[in-house]
Every structure is written in C-alpha cells, then in structure tokens.
Design a protein around this motif. Sequence first.
Motif, PDB file in Angstrom:
ATOM      1  N   ASP A 126     -45.412  23.708 -20.660  1.00  0.00           N
ATOM      2  CA  ASP A 126     -45.312  25.165 -20.795  1.00  0.00           C
ATOM      3  C   ASP A 126     -45.785  25.866 -19.524  1.00  0.00           C
ATOM      4  O   ASP A 126     -45.167  26.837 -19.078  1.00  0.00           O
ATOM      5  N   ASP A 127     -46.901  25.402 -18.941  1.00  0.00           N
ATOM      6  CA  ASP A 127     -47.410  25.993 -17.699  1.00  0.00           C
ATOM      7  C   ASP A 127     -46.366  25.892 -16.595  1.00  0.00           C
ATOM      8  O   ASP A 127     -46.121  26.856 -15.861  1.00  0.00           O
ATOM      9  N   LEU A 128     -45.780  24.717 -16.459  1.00  0.00           N
ATOM     10  CA  LEU A 128     -44.818  24.478 -15.387  1.00  0.00           C
ATOM     11  C   LEU A 128     -43.548  25.298 -15.572  1.00  0.00           C
ATOM     12  O   LEU A 128     -43.017  25.850 -14.605  1.00  0.00           O
ATOM     13  N   VAL A 129     -43.062  25.409 -16.794  1.00  0.00           N
ATOM     14  CA  VAL A 129     -41.866  26.213 -17.058  1.00  0.00           C
ATOM     15  C   VAL A 129     -42.139  27.674 -16.706  1.00  0.00           C
ATOM     16  O   VAL A 129     -41.315  28.342 -16.081  1.00  0.00           O
ATOM     17  N   GLN A 130     -43.310  28.162 -17.073  1.00  0.00           N
ATOM     18  CA  GLN A 130     -43.655  29.555 -16.769  1.00  0.00           C
ATOM     19  C   GLN A 130     -43.712  29.791 -15.261  1.00  0.00           C
ATOM     20  O   GLN A 130     -43.157  30.772 -14.758  1.00  0.00           O
ATOM     21  N   ILE A 131     -44.334  28.890 -14.522  1.00  0.00           N
ATOM     22  CA  ILE A 131     -44.430  29.031 -13.072  1.00  0.00           C
ATOM     23  C   ILE A 131     -43.042  28.973 -12.427  1.00  0.00           C
ATOM     24  O   ILE A 131     -42.711  29.781 -11.559  1.00  0.00           O
ATOM     25  N   LEU A 132     -42.239  28.018 -12.854  1.00  0.00           N
ATOM     26  CA  LEU A 132     -40.884  27.896 -12.302  1.00  0.00           C
ATOM     27  C   LEU A 132     -40.024  29.119 -12.645  1.00  0.00           C
ATOM     28  O   LEU A 132     -39.235  29.582 -11.810  1.00  0.00           O
ATOM     29  N   ALA A 133     -40.199  29.670 -13.833  1.00  0.00           N
ATOM     30  CA  ALA A 133     -39.461  30.871 -14.217  1.00  0.00           C
ATOM     31  C   ALA A 133     -39.854  32.050 -13.322  1.00  0.00           C
ATOM     32  O   ALA A 133     -38.989  32.831 -12.898  1.00  0.00           O
ATOM     33  N   GLU A 134     -41.130  32.175 -13.033  1.00  0.00           N
ATOM     34  CA  GLU A 134     -41.594  33.242 -12.143  1.00  0.00           C
ATOM     35  C   GLU A 134     -41.003  33.071 -10.745  1.00  0.00           C
ATOM     36  O   GLU A 134     -40.580  34.045 -10.112  1.00  0.00           O
ATOM     37  N   GLU A 135     -40.966  31.830 -10.254  1.00  0.00           N
ATOM     38  CA  GLU A 135     -40.389  31.566  -8.932  1.00  0.00           C
ATOM     39  C   GLU A 135     -38.893  31.871  -8.919  1.00  0.00           C
ATOM     40  O   GLU A 135     -38.375  32.445  -7.952  1.00  0.00           O
ATOM     41  N   MET A 136     -38.185  31.508  -9.966  1.00  0.00           N
ATOM     42  CA  MET A 136     -36.755  31.803 -10.050  1.00  0.00           C
ATOM     43  C   MET A 136     -36.520  33.311 -10.084  1.00  0.00           C
ATOM     44  O   MET A 136     -35.573  33.818  -9.466  1.00  0.00           O
ATOM     45  N   ASN A 137     -37.374  34.035 -10.784  1.00  0.00           N
ATOM     46  CA  ASN A 137     -37.267  35.497 -10.832  1.00  0.00           C
ATOM     47  C   ASN A 137     -37.430  36.091  -9.431  1.00  0.00           C
ATOM     48  O   ASN A 137     -36.689  36.998  -9.049  1.00  0.00           O
ATOM     49  N   GLU A 138     -38.378  35.568  -8.663  1.00  0.00           N
ATOM     50  CA  GLU A 138     -38.568  36.051  -7.288  1.00  0.00           C
ATOM     51  C   GLU A 138     -37.346  35.750  -6.420  1.00  0.00           C
ATOM     52  O   GLU A 138     -36.942  36.577  -5.598  1.00  0.00           O
ATOM     53  N   LEU A 139     -36.745  34.580  -6.603  1.00  0.00           N
ATOM     54  CA  LEU A 139     -35.527  34.257  -5.862  1.00  0.00           C
ATOM     55  C   LEU A 139     -34.381  35.192  -6.236  1.00  0.00           C
ATOM     56  O   LEU A 139     -33.614  35.629  -5.378  1.00  0.00           O
ATOM     57  N   ALA A 140     -34.268  35.511  -7.514  1.00  0.00           N
ATOM     58  CA  ALA A 140     -33.219  36.428  -7.962  1.00  0.00           C
ATOM     59  C   ALA A 140     -33.414  37.807  -7.336  1.00  0.00           C
ATOM     60  O   ALA A 140     -32.451  38.458  -6.931  1.00  0.00           O
ATOM     61  N   LYS A 141     -34.665  38.250  -7.234  1.00  0.00           N
ATOM     62  CA  LYS A 141     -34.946  39.538  -6.593  1.00  0.00           C
ATOM     63  C   LYS A 141     -34.545  39.496  -5.123  1.00  0.00           C
ATOM     64  O   LYS A 141     -34.035  40.477  -4.586  1.00  0.00           O
ATOM     65  N   LEU A 142     -34.781  38.369  -4.466  1.00  0.00           N
ATOM     66  CA  LEU A 142     -34.413  38.221  -3.065  1.00  0.00           C
ATOM     67  C   LEU A 142     -32.904  38.368  -2.882  1.00  0.00           C
ATOM     68  O   LEU A 142     -32.440  39.043  -1.966  1.00  0.00           O
ATOM     69  N   ILE A 143     -32.139  37.758  -3.763  1.00  0.00           N
ATOM     70  CA  ILE A 143     -30.681  37.853  -3.692  1.00  0.00           C
ATOM     71  C   ILE A 143     -30.244  39.313  -3.817  1.00  0.00           C
ATOM     72  O   ILE A 143     -29.422  39.798  -3.040  1.00  0.00           O
ATOM     73  N   ALA A 144     -30.815  40.016  -4.769  1.00  0.00           N
ATOM     74  CA  ALA A 144     -30.453  41.424  -4.969  1.00  0.00           C
ATOM     75  C   ALA A 144     -30.857  42.262  -3.764  1.00  0.00           C
ATOM     76  O   ALA A 144     -30.090  43.125  -3.311  1.00  0.00           O
ATOM     77  N   THR A 145     -32.042  42.019  -3.228  1.00  0.00           N
ATOM     78  CA  THR A 145     -32.516  42.773  -2.062  1.00  0.00           C
ATOM     79  C   THR A 145     -31.627  42.536  -0.852  1.00  0.00           C
ATOM     80  O   THR A 145     -31.266  43.476  -0.137  1.00  0.00           O
ATOM     81  N   GLU A 146     -31.243  41.293  -0.642  1.00  0.00           N
ATOM     82  CA  GLU A 146     -30.386  40.960   0.493  1.00  0.00           C
ATOM     83  C   GLU A 146     -29.031  41.670   0.379  1.00  0.00           C
ATOM     84  O   GLU A 146     -28.506  42.207   1.355  1.00  0.00           O
TER      85      GLU A 146
END
Length: 150
Positions: free
Chosen positions: A120-140
């Motif tokens: 559960d900890d790892l899924v939550q951390i990876l989900a947060e990282e994926m969310n940050e990557l998605a924001k990067l795509i939108a910002t770019e």
Amino acid sequence: MAIGEICNREVVFAQRETTVLEAARLMRQHHVGDLVVVDEDGGKRVPVGIVTDRDVVLEIVCMELDASVLTAGDIMGLELATVRENEGVFETIRYMRAKGVRRIPVVDARGGLVGIVTLDDLVQILAEEMNELAKLIATEGRRERQTRYA
C-alpha cells in the motif's frame, strides 16, 4: 531513492512469546494489519517473522484454536524476507514480487529493525510520482502553446 527514506519507522512489533490474543489487541490498538516479530540482540530488535491479521483469522479463529495460548512465534512464517535500508525502491519492489510478499521489514547493516514498507505504501508513492509526471506533461503542452503559437 533509498527505501529507508520512505519506510514507516513506527513499527508495531511483538516477541515470539507474545500470545496471539495480545498480538491481535496490538494490531487493533495501533490500527495495523501486521506485527513484526522480533528477537532482542544486544540492544537491537532483529526481525524474525511477521504475523498478519489474516494469519490470526486463518490459523487461529477458523481452526477454533485458543488465541490466549498460542504465540506469535507459533503462527509466523518460517522464512522472513527483509530489505536493507539503503536498497532502492524499485529493487525493493522487485524483491517483494520475487518473494511474493506484501510487506517487508527494513533493516540496517547489522540486521536491526528500522522500519517496514507495505505494498500500500509503495502504490501510494508511485501514484504520487505518476501524478507529478502527468502535471509535467500538461505544463509542457501549455508552455509550447504559449511560446510557439502566441
């Protein structure tokens, strides 16, 4: 990133001789689904097993055994997987997958317990990282539209 940086350092633990009833009470009190079973060795806690709420149900409750007599040492798994605190996150995930475990104690170089990481900890951390990557795509995309089409 080292797994020691993200592991939960507030580990609920018990000794081998802790009764299953007391182990269940500890899990309820601390709102956790597992306890790390430890041996004391020269002032450090060395993990030797894990007892989960599922172990309590399947090994004790379903079999109608006496939880006040049996101990954590009686129902913990025989083989414990651990990971060193300096191990990487992805290496830890691979190791957990290879061992088929959903939770893994984190130890220091001397084998002392420093924390625990769960699926559960790892899924939550990876989900947060994926969310940050998605924001990067939108910002770019916004930046490109502003600079190239303005």
